[in-house]
Structure formats: C-alpha cells, structure tokens
Design a protein around this motif. Structure first.
Motif, PDB file in Angstrom:
ATOM      1  N   PHE A 391     -31.879 -67.259   3.332  1.00 31.70           N
ATOM      2  CA  PHE A 391     -32.256 -66.687   2.040  1.00 31.70           C
ATOM      3  C   PHE A 391     -33.335 -67.520   1.345  1.00 31.70           C
ATOM      4  O   PHE A 391     -34.242 -66.973   0.714  1.00 31.70           O
ATOM      5  N   SER A 392     -33.238 -68.833   1.449  1.00 30.88           N
ATOM      6  CA  SER A 392     -34.235 -69.683   0.782  1.00 30.88           C
ATOM      7  C   SER A 392     -35.352 -70.098   1.724  1.00 30.88           C
ATOM      8  O   SER A 392     -36.323 -70.722   1.278  1.00 30.88           O
ATOM      9  N   THR A 393     -35.241 -69.753   2.999  1.00 31.84           N
ATOM     10  CA  THR A 393     -36.298 -70.070   3.956  1.00 31.84           C
ATOM     11  C   THR A 393     -37.440 -69.075   3.878  1.00 31.84           C
ATOM     12  O   THR A 393     -38.614 -69.444   3.964  1.00 31.84           O
ATOM     13  N   LEU A 394     -37.099 -67.794   3.708  1.00 33.81           N
ATOM     14  CA  LEU A 394     -38.114 -66.740   3.671  1.00 33.81           C
ATOM     15  C   LEU A 394     -38.617 -66.572   2.243  1.00 33.81           C
ATOM     16  O   LEU A 394     -37.965 -65.961   1.404  1.00 33.81           O
ATOM     17  N   ARG A 395     -39.789 -67.109   1.968  1.00 34.80           N
ATOM     18  CA  ARG A 395     -40.371 -67.051   0.621  1.00 34.80           C
ATOM     19  C   ARG A 395     -41.388 -65.915   0.497  1.00 34.80           C
ATOM     20  O   ARG A 395     -41.656 -65.450  -0.601  1.00 34.80           O
ATOM     21  N   ASN A 396     -41.965 -65.507   1.631  1.00 37.79           N
ATOM     22  CA  ASN A 396     -43.047 -64.520   1.630  1.00 37.79           C
ATOM     23  C   ASN A 396     -42.650 -63.262   2.384  1.00 37.79           C
ATOM     24  O   ASN A 396     -43.509 -62.530   2.872  1.00 37.79           O
ATOM     25  N   THR A 397     -41.358 -63.022   2.453  1.00 38.01           N
ATOM     26  CA  THR A 397     -40.813 -61.867   3.170  1.00 38.01           C
ATOM     27  C   THR A 397     -39.713 -61.253   2.318  1.00 38.01           C
ATOM     28  O   THR A 397     -38.872 -61.978   1.770  1.00 38.01           O
ATOM     29  N   SER A 398     -39.696 -59.940   2.200  1.00 38.21           N
ATOM     30  CA  SER A 398     -38.624 -59.272   1.455  1.00 38.21           C
ATOM     31  C   SER A 398     -37.320 -59.380   2.238  1.00 38.21           C
ATOM     32  O   SER A 398     -37.304 -59.274   3.469  1.00 38.21           O
ATOM     33  N   ASP A 428     -23.805 -65.485  -6.300  1.00 33.68           N
ATOM     34  CA  ASP A 428     -24.049 -66.433  -7.390  1.00 33.68           C
ATOM     35  C   ASP A 428     -24.424 -67.827  -6.896  1.00 33.68           C
ATOM     36  O   ASP A 428     -24.702 -68.718  -7.716  1.00 33.68           O
ATOM     37  N   PHE A 429     -24.424 -68.026  -5.574  1.00 29.39           N
ATOM     38  CA  PHE A 429     -24.724 -69.364  -5.052  1.00 29.39           C
ATOM     39  C   PHE A 429     -26.192 -69.692  -5.281  1.00 29.39           C
ATOM     40  O   PHE A 429     -27.088 -68.910  -4.983  1.00 29.39           O
ATOM     41  N   ASP A 430     -26.450 -70.882  -5.804  1.00 30.77           N
ATOM     42  CA  ASP A 430     -27.800 -71.325  -6.111  1.00 30.77           C
ATOM     43  C   ASP A 430     -28.360 -72.101  -4.916  1.00 30.77           C
ATOM     44  O   ASP A 430     -27.899 -73.200  -4.605  1.00 30.77           O
ATOM     45  N   MET A 431     -29.375 -71.525  -4.252  1.00 26.37           N
ATOM     46  CA  MET A 431     -30.001 -72.164  -3.093  1.00 26.37           C
ATOM     47  C   MET A 431     -30.928 -73.310  -3.510  1.00 26.37           C
ATOM     48  O   MET A 431     -31.360 -74.098  -2.655  1.00 26.37           O
ATOM     49  N   LYS A 432     -31.283 -73.385  -4.799  1.00 31.96           N
ATOM     50  CA  LYS A 432     -32.100 -74.476  -5.360  1.00 31.96           C
ATOM     51  C   LYS A 432     -33.412 -74.669  -4.609  1.00 31.96           C
ATOM     52  O   LYS A 432     -33.836 -75.805  -4.341  1.00 31.96           O
ATOM     53  N   ALA A 433     -34.053 -73.579  -4.258  1.00 31.88           N
ATOM     54  CA  ALA A 433     -35.349 -73.667  -3.599  1.00 31.88           C
ATOM     55  C   ALA A 433     -36.359 -74.323  -4.525  1.00 31.88           C
ATOM     56  O   ALA A 433     -36.487 -73.946  -5.698  1.00 31.88           O
ATOM     57  N   ASP A 434     -37.062 -75.324  -4.011  1.00 31.26           N
ATOM     58  CA  ASP A 434     -38.052 -76.060  -4.815  1.00 31.26           C
ATOM     59  C   ASP A 434     -37.434 -76.647  -6.079  1.00 31.26           C
ATOM     60  O   ASP A 434     -38.116 -76.827  -7.094  1.00 31.26           O
ATOM     61  N   PRO A 437     -33.866 -72.832 -10.129  1.00 32.81           N
ATOM     62  CA  PRO A 437     -32.747 -71.896  -9.975  1.00 32.81           C
ATOM     63  C   PRO A 437     -33.109 -70.797  -8.984  1.00 32.81           C
ATOM     64  O   PRO A 437     -34.145 -70.137  -9.135  1.00 32.81           O
ATOM     65  N   SER A 438     -32.269 -70.628  -7.975  1.00 38.64           N
ATOM     66  CA  SER A 438     -32.572 -69.685  -6.891  1.00 38.64           C
ATOM     67  C   SER A 438     -31.274 -69.061  -6.388  1.00 38.64           C
ATOM     68  O   SER A 438     -30.865 -69.268  -5.242  1.00 38.64           O
ATOM     69  N   LYS A 439     -30.614 -68.331  -7.268  1.00 36.14           N
ATOM     70  CA  LYS A 439     -29.382 -67.690  -6.841  1.00 36.14           C
ATOM     71  C   LYS A 439     -29.684 -66.605  -5.822  1.00 36.14           C
ATOM     72  O   LYS A 439     -30.724 -65.938  -5.885  1.00 36.14           O
ATOM     73  N   VAL A 440     -28.767 -66.440  -4.894  1.00 35.95           N
ATOM     74  CA  VAL A 440     -28.967 -65.462  -3.830  1.00 35.95           C
ATOM     75  C   VAL A 440     -29.255 -64.081  -4.418  1.00 35.95           C
ATOM     76  O   VAL A 440     -30.116 -63.349  -3.930  1.00 35.95           O
ATOM     77  N   LYS A 441     -28.534 -63.707  -5.470  1.00 32.03           N
ATOM     78  CA  LYS A 441     -28.729 -62.383  -6.056  1.00 32.03           C
ATOM     79  C   LYS A 441     -30.148 -62.203  -6.582  1.00 32.03           C
ATOM     80  O   LYS A 441     -30.685 -61.083  -6.586  1.00 32.03           O
ATOM     81  N   ASP A 442     -30.792 -63.289  -7.031  1.00 25.73           N
ATOM     82  CA  ASP A 442     -32.149 -63.193  -7.548  1.00 25.73           C
ATOM     83  C   ASP A 442     -33.192 -63.265  -6.438  1.00 25.73           C
ATOM     84  O   ASP A 442     -34.335 -62.830  -6.627  1.00 25.73           O
ATOM     85  N   ILE A 443     -32.792 -63.798  -5.302  1.00 25.84           N
ATOM     86  CA  ILE A 443     -33.693 -63.795  -4.148  1.00 25.84           C
ATOM     87  C   ILE A 443     -33.754 -62.391  -3.544  1.00 25.84           C
ATOM     88  O   ILE A 443     -34.830 -61.848  -3.292  1.00 25.84           O
ATOM     89  N   ILE A 444     -32.585 -61.774  -3.337  1.00 24.49           N
ATOM     90  CA  ILE A 444     -32.571 -60.463  -2.673  1.00 24.49           C
ATOM     91  C   ILE A 444     -33.095 -59.343  -3.565  1.00 24.49           C
ATOM     92  O   ILE A 444     -33.482 -58.287  -3.071  1.00 24.49           O
ATOM     93  N   SER A 445     -33.140 -59.571  -4.861  1.00 23.93           N
ATOM     94  CA  SER A 445     -33.713 -58.550  -5.751  1.00 23.93           C
ATOM     95  C   SER A 445     -35.229 -58.511  -5.644  1.00 23.93           C
ATOM     96  O   SER A 445     -35.871 -57.553  -6.084  1.00 23.93           O
ATOM     97  N   GLY A 446     -35.797 -59.560  -5.043  1.00 25.20           N
ATOM     98  CA  GLY A 446     -37.245 -59.708  -5.000  1.00 25.20           C
ATOM     99  C   GLY A 446     -37.782 -60.523  -6.152  1.00 25.20           C
ATOM    100  O   GLY A 446     -38.950 -60.920  -6.148  1.00 25.20           O
ATOM    101  N   GLY A 447     -36.938 -60.808  -7.137  1.00 21.78           N
ATOM    102  CA  GLY A 447     -37.392 -61.481  -8.335  1.00 21.78           C
ATOM    103  C   GLY A 447     -37.776 -62.929  -8.133  1.00 21.78           C
ATOM    104  O   GLY A 447     -38.832 -63.371  -8.611  1.00 21.78           O
TER     105      GLY A 447
END
Length: 842
Positions: A391-398, A428-434, A437-447
């Motif tokens: 989830f936090s590895t793919l930054r440029n992929t939906s 709700d898990f925070d991947m802490k990318a960079d 705050p990088s919760k999984v739910k906010d990554i998969i939304s595209g946000g």
C-alpha cells in the motif's frame, strides 16, 4: 364468524412473521410509533420514467418501502412540475431537478455517486449527482425510516472512493470457489444462467449498501466465458443489474487468445494478441455497453500471465487497459502474485515479500486505468495480518484493497465472525509514508498519493441459499463491507446496530445481545484458532476449515509458522530474517524490527522466538497459547448461551437456523481448542500450567469402551482425536452396525451428554445414544446437508463435531451405549462421550 376471523388473523400474522433471510436488511418491516412521522409527503415524484433507470427504480423502492415501514400507499409520478400543491418526495439527478425546479445550493458539493437528502422543508428531496446517487439517497431515506429515525435533517453524502466492487468466485459449471451458500446465481452447466431474477435481487441488495460494480466470475477464470453464447448471456446479466446502478465486470484468463482464439501465443507484446483482446472487448461492450472492466489474476498459483514470456506484470495489465480505454473501463490487476513452490529450507524465503518484490519496480509504469488490487495483508485473508506493505510502496499507481466477506479461513460462515473490526484495523493503519499520515483508507481512496482511481473489492460469493451467504448473522459482514467502502470512518458497532435494527427489529435485548455476540466473535475466533500473529492454524492443504497446524510448514505454499520443538514464528526482521519488516516505511519498519516494540498480537508474524519467551503480559508464548485457546472456546459457548436467550424474541425460522450454527460453532471451537493445544504441548514438551491440556475428566474415550461391530482407528492428524492414543472407533465394515458400551463412573446427577463424532462426505450414518437401554437421543451424520460446506472425506479436524443432549438424569453405574449404523463410506465414527455437569464446557 368473529372467532373465525380472529383465528385467520392469528394465522396470517404468524405466516407473514416467518422469515427465511431472503429480504436481508431490506425487510421494510413496520416500525414502532410510525404515527410520530407526521410530515410524510403524499406522493413520490421520480424524475425519470425509463424503467431501466435507477431513478425510476428509486421511485418504486420508495413506494414499496414506505408502504411496509409506515403503512402508507403513495402514488409514484414520473412527471415533475415546478408547481405542485401536494407535498412530495422528489427523487432525481441534480441536472434534472435543476431543469424543473431551479437551482439548489448543494449542487456544487456533490461528487460522483453522491447524493443530497433533505427532510427539513416542504418536500423530501433526494438529489443525486447521477442516477445511481439518487438511488443511494432513496435507500438512505428508507434506512432512516426503517430505524424509526424521523428527525429532520439535510446533508450531502459522498463516497470515500470511486471503486466499490464485489468479486464473485463463481465458476461456469455453477459451483463457487470458497462459497458456502449453494450454487451460483450467475452460471449453470457451463453457461450464463437463463433466469436472472435472483441476479436482480442481488443487485438491489448491493445498491442499498452503495456497491457499484460486480465481477461475476472466478479470478481463476475460464476462457469459455468469452464464447458468443456467454457474451450474449453477460448482456442479460447486465440488463438485470442496470436498474440498480450496478455495472458488470468479468475476470479473464490470460491465455484466452491461445485457448479460445486459436493463436499460437498469448504474449502481451505480440500485436496479434493485442488485437485479439481489442476485438473481444468490442464484442463485450456491444452487449454490455456499461461494462465496468476486467479483473485479472496472472502468474499466481499456476495461472498463466505475462511472466510466461518474460514480460512484466505492467505489460500484461496495460494490454487490457488499452482495450478498455476508449470504453472508460478499468483493469483491476491483482497483486496476489507469488511462487507456490518456494523452499521452506531457505530461512530468508518468504511469501509475504512477494507482492512488493513483484510490483515495486513497476510503480508508475501502469496505465491510468489500471488499479492494482491488494489483499489487506501480505499472505491470504488470515485472522490477523499486518497491512500489506505494498500500500505504501506504490505511490504512482492506483490501488484498491481486497477484503473477503466470504469466510474462507474464518469458519466458512459456520462460525460467527463479525469482520468489520478486522477491516477497520487495517483501513485505519497508518503506513507513515515519508513520515506523513498515510492511513490505508486514504491511500486506496486515491487521496494520499493523488491518484485518479482507487477503492475496495470484496470477495462475497453469495449463492442460491435464501440467506444469501448461508448464515443469517454472516450478512452483517456484507452490510458492513458496503458501508465501509462508502465511509471507512464509520464505527464497527454503529454499522452493526443499524444492520440489527433493519434485520431483526427494535427489541433492545435482541440489539444488545447480537451486538455483544458479534463484537466478541473475532477475538474469540482468533483465540481458539491462531493467536500472537501465527496465522489461522487451519489446514491450508485441504479445506481451509478445521485445525491442522502441521500443514502450515514444510511445503511450498509459504504460510509457514517455522514451528519446531523449541521455537515458533517467522523471523521477518532485516537483521536476521526474511527482511519483510524492511518493506515498510522506516518508522513502521523500525517498530516491527524490534521485538520490544512489536505488538504481541503480531509477535510471531515478525519474530521467531522460543516457547518460553515472555510476552508483555508476563506469560510465556506457550502458556498464552493454552490460555487463549481455552478462553476462545469458552467464549464460543457463551455465544450459544446468548443466542439461546433470544428464543421468542426472533421469528422461529431464523432463530432455529442461527441456533443450529451457534451450537455447531460451540462444539467445533472445542475441537479447535483441543487440537491446537495438544499439538503444541506434544511439540514443545511443555505442559499447561493449569493442567487442562490432555486431561479431560468428563470424557469416556470411545476406544476404551466395550466394542461390538466397532474397531479402533488411528486418526490423522493425531490431534484431531481425544485421548492418549489419539484414536476413534469406526464400524468393522461399511455394512456392520456397531455398539460401544461403558459403565458410568461419574456421580449420580443431572448431566449434559455430548458425543464427539466425525461427519464425513459420502454417507449419512445414523446413531443412537442410550442409558440403561433408555434412548436419550438419535442423530444422523448429515452435516453436509446442513452446513455451508462439506467438511471432509476423512476423520480429521474438519469433520470432527459433536451432538449434545441436555439435562439428562444419570445414575452412577449405569450403562451408556452408542449404536452406530454406517452409510456409504461413513462408518459411524465416534471419538468420545462426555458427561458434563450443567454449565461445564468440557
């Protein structure tokens, strides 16, 4: 005459009160104090008269729902006019509403599929950004009414993510992989089913929880789905679902150009292959003009894919993306890619690394209409896993998260496991990318990474069973999945209680009891199956149902525990192990790398430790195993007790169905408890401090009874049978009636008598239990007709089960006898009989 009418009314009330689960949460049952809703409009205006339109559907749904909930019959008018003398419920799109009635202030706040609902003014307004949004708003309004929520309110409700799909693992022959509710509603005998009534009903259910897409066939796909007859059939399925705003999609077999098309290759960079997929895509859209897209499983578990030709996974995904682009379709490309023949002797080998290893160098190389579908954890729908590092590895992929509503590893819908808390933990898990705050739910939304697409895919696998999933209580998971795909900020308990009110009504005892049961169910199941992050200790080589911890290790599938005589757990540290912890962002990697900062519930996921390692609780690992499994099994008995207390408060049909499931779970939880604790006691050589493991003072082992027509049988795996010899009894032949007798040595008193036996596929043996020739009860080995799955062909942890006869008066010295009549291959197998003082769990 009056007596006759009274009798008729009583019979009629009982008839309509009987429920089989078919209506799920859309029962539209009358609500208490309906008269409090004083401002119900007198008509419904649906701003579309086309019957395939979701707005037209919304009008019909509102009419049906209000009649059931409030007892009012409202007329539906599809011709809105600016001037109206009557109060109305107006449902339609923002564009249509504006053309007829003028602007409304909230139009600019609506996002795709969103809606505006207002119950405050002269009219009830249900305005969608599109037709699907209008239908969602209608279901929202009916849900509020169905829960007696008559408060005046106005608000805009937009989805968290654009992709809200379900995956069906249906096969063309009508079977469903990991489905526990009967055969497919989509396919029969190699073709799309002719009758689509059930398909439309399923679409209605999904629309009510705001799902917008359905992949109708198994990810382990069959190329014959793309035959002319089946493509025409897919059009029929799409037509049935379109009025509910549900778009159809399909799974593809990567090698179809060769297998079906006759090409010599399926290389994604071969122009003839590219052209073949473009052509078949055109044919599909000719019959399904709103097809949502494709789901692809490639180069995983023996499936063909681009790696066959040394092409990248992105090469394969983009081939489909090109075919879909002009149609607006999406490619969901599964990240579930791994080698299922890895070497367990290699200490650094790790299936959990596979997704990141395969995809990390492809980030940014996928076309814009490709979404990588990621299972929530790095392995495979286990009872507890950390969030996938992909989830936090793919930054440029939906990306989209893949969840599993069908309980493949979690009890096959025969164990109650409410999954929303598990999903919430991941979302709700925070991947802490960079370090942001990088919760999984906010990554998969595209946000989080500013991607155009994203969302959720839930593996559901409904079947023809009237309960849809094979269990009334399991439907809470489907409801929760839909609600969380729309709004992951919702609470597990709040979602659950909405579902309870809509499904079972307003009795507070019912609400409190089912809430208590459901919220306790995931911790209970985790406790009596596999805890401390060791995974669900089921048989991964067979049915994924009952206990068999040894099956996890020493094979190529990679769901290892690395258990030996002294230690257990996967070392996934960078320093000493598989380096999986290092796939996470630095802040998370540091936490999991350090055994002191790794939470105990993931200890054995990331660390290999001795059985005597001291946990933060102060217990050793092995003692925690013993205590947790006993606590979990005890909790399962409590679930049965709690449900039993609802007799008379829930209609008989549903009460008895759930009672059967909870009784089964209570018995099978004891099988799990005994199997896992005995296995690790034998493996480690460390006894249970409480003296429970292997010591069953209430049991008479079947092999110790006097046998006639029965013989002893060594059970495999050994821990699936009770007693020091780990044996059961089976009839001498498949036609011989067997008897097993023993003298009761327990003190005289009132007992619950439980018989543990094995219920195999391939026969329906019959049994009789008697005390001093007085029949206590009879039963059959027919669980294959009653459970959502066929347990096993063998005497093992899948087929082990129990039957209990309660409140039996027994005198010391009495003769207990079990008589078994075999049937087919089921040789009336028995493990033990327990004499349990009332309130004792064994």
């Amino acid at each position: 005459m009056m007596d006759f009418l009274l009798l008729f009314c009583i019979v009629f009330v009982k008839f309509v009160a009987a429920e089989d689960g078919h209506r799920a949460w859309l029962r539209y049952a009358p609500v208490p104090d309906a008269s409090r809703y004083r401002y119900l409009p007198s008509s419904i205006i649906a701003l579309n008269s086309t019957k395939s339109s979701p707005v037209y559907t919304a009008g019909q749904e509102l009419q049906q729902g209000i009649k059931g909930i409030l007892g009012k019959q409202l007329l539906v008018n599809t011709n809105g006019t600016r001037k109206t003398d009557t109060l109305a419920i107006i449902v339609g799109t923002a564009d249509t509403y504006t053309k007829i009635y003028g602007d409304f202030d909230e139009a600019g706040d609506l996002e795709e599929d969103g809606f505006y609902l207002s119950t405050e003014g002269r009219n009830v307004l249900i305005i969608g950004s599109n037709e699907r949004g209008a239908l969602y708003g209608a279901f929202e309004y009916l849900s509020r009414l169905g829960q007696a929520n008559f408060e005046e309110d106005s608000y805009v409700d937009n989805p968290h993510a654009p992709i809200r799909w379900v995956n069906q693992w249906d096969n063309l022959d009508g079977s469903i992989e990991r489905g526990y509710a009967g055969p497919s509603i989509f396919f029969r005998n190699g073709f799309v089913a002719d009758n689509v009534t059930r398909v439309a009903e399923y679409a209605r259910l999904l629309a009510s929880i705001r799902i917008n897409g359905v992949i109708v066939n198994n990810v382990n796909a069959n190329s014959s789905l793309l035959s002319t007859r089946n493509i025409e059939g897919l059009g029929r399925l799409a037509d049935a679902m379109r009025p509910y705003g549900i778009q159809l999609g399909i799974s593809l077999l990567f090698s179809s150009p060769r297998d079906l098309g006759g090409l010599p290759t399926f290389d994604p960079l071969e122009p003839t292959v590219d052209a073949w997929w473009a052509n078949i895509t055109e044919k599909l859209y000719a019959h399904v003009p709103d097809m949502v897209g494709y789901l692809v499983k490639a180069n995983s578990e023996g499936q063909p894919g681009p790696l066959t030709y040394n092409r990248t996974l992105a090469d394969g995904a983009n081939m489909f993306a090109r075919a879909l682009e002009s149609h607006g379709g999406v490619v969901m490309f599964r990240a579930f890619v791994y080698d299922n023949h890895i070497n367990p002797a290699n200490w650094t080998a790790d299936r959990a690394n596979a997704a990141v290893d395969f995809f990390k160098d492809l980030d940014g190389k996928f076309d814009e209409n490709v979404v990588v579908q990621i299972k929530y954890g790095p392995i495979d729908f286990q009872v507890r896993e950390p969030a996938s590092p992909l989830f936090s590895t793919l930054r440029n992929t939906s990306t989209a998260i893949e969840l599993q509503v069908t309980q493949e590893y979690l009890g096959h819908q025969d164990h109650l496991v409410y999954l929303a808390p598990l999903w919430k933990e991941i979302l709700d898990f925070d991947m802490k990318a960079d370090n942001r705050p990088s919760k999984v739910k906010d990554i998969i939304s595209g946000g989080r990474f500013r991607r155009p697409l994203g969302g959720s895919a839930g593996v559901v696998n409904v079947g023809t069973n009237t309960t849809w999933l094979g269990s009334h209580l399991a439907m809470s998971n489907l409801y929760a999945y839909g609600k969380l795909t729309w709004d992951p900020s919702l609470s597990s308990e709040g979602i659950l209680q909405d579902w309870i009110r809509l499904t079972f009504g307003f009795d507070k005892t019912v609400l409190d009891t089912i809430t208590s049961m459901s919220l306790a169910s995931w911790p209970a199941y985790e406790n009596y199956t596999g805890n401390l992050g060791v995974q669900t200790l089921t048989d991964i080589l067979y049915t994924h149902f009952g206990p068999n911890p040894a099956s996890q290790d020493n094979n190529g599938w990679g769901q290892w525990t690395r258990a030996d005589h002294t230690s257990i757990g996967m070392d996934r540290t960078v320093k000493n192990g598989t380096r999986n912890a290092g796939q996470y962002s630095p802040a998370i990697a540091q936490q999991f790398e350090n055994i002191e900062t790794t939470p105990d519930n993931l200890l054995l996921w990331f660390h290999h430790v001795s059985y005597t390692h001291i946990l933060k609780s102060g217990k050793t690992v092995i003692q925690h195993f013993y205590d947790a499994h006993y606590a979990g099994a005890s909790a399962a008995q409590s679930l049965l007790t709690q449900w039993s207390s609802l007799r008379g408060k829930i209609d008989t049909e549903r009460f008895e169905d759930v009672l059967f499931k909870q009784t089964y779970q209570a018995g099978h939880a004891l099988v799990w408890r005994d199997s896992i604790t005995q296995f690790y006691c034998n493996l480690s050589g460390i006894p249970d401090e409480a003296g429970r493991v292997g010591n069953h003072t209430h049991r008479i082992e079947a092999e110790d009874m006097t046998l006639s027509g029965y013989k002893t049988y060594a059970v495999s795996p050994f821990h699936a049978a009770s007693g020091p010899t780990h044996s059961a009894i089976v009839t001498s032949t498949n036609t011989t009636t067997g008897t097993a007798t023993a003298n009761v040595t327990f003190v005289s008193g009132l007992y619950d008598i439980a018989v543990n036996y094995y219920d195999l596929i391939g026969g329906r043996a019959s049994y009789e239990l008697s005390i001093n020739n007085r029949t206590i009860g009879t039963w059959k080995g027919d669980l294959e007709d009653k459970l959502g799955h066929a347990p096993s062909r063998f005497l093992d942890g899948h087929s082990a089960t129990r039957v209990t006869f309660r409140n039996v008066t027994v005198a010391k010295g009495s003769t207990v006898r079990i008589m078994g009549r075999p049937d087919g291959v089921e040789a009336a197998p028995v493990d033990y009989v327990s004499f349990l003082p009332v309130g004792v769990w064994d």
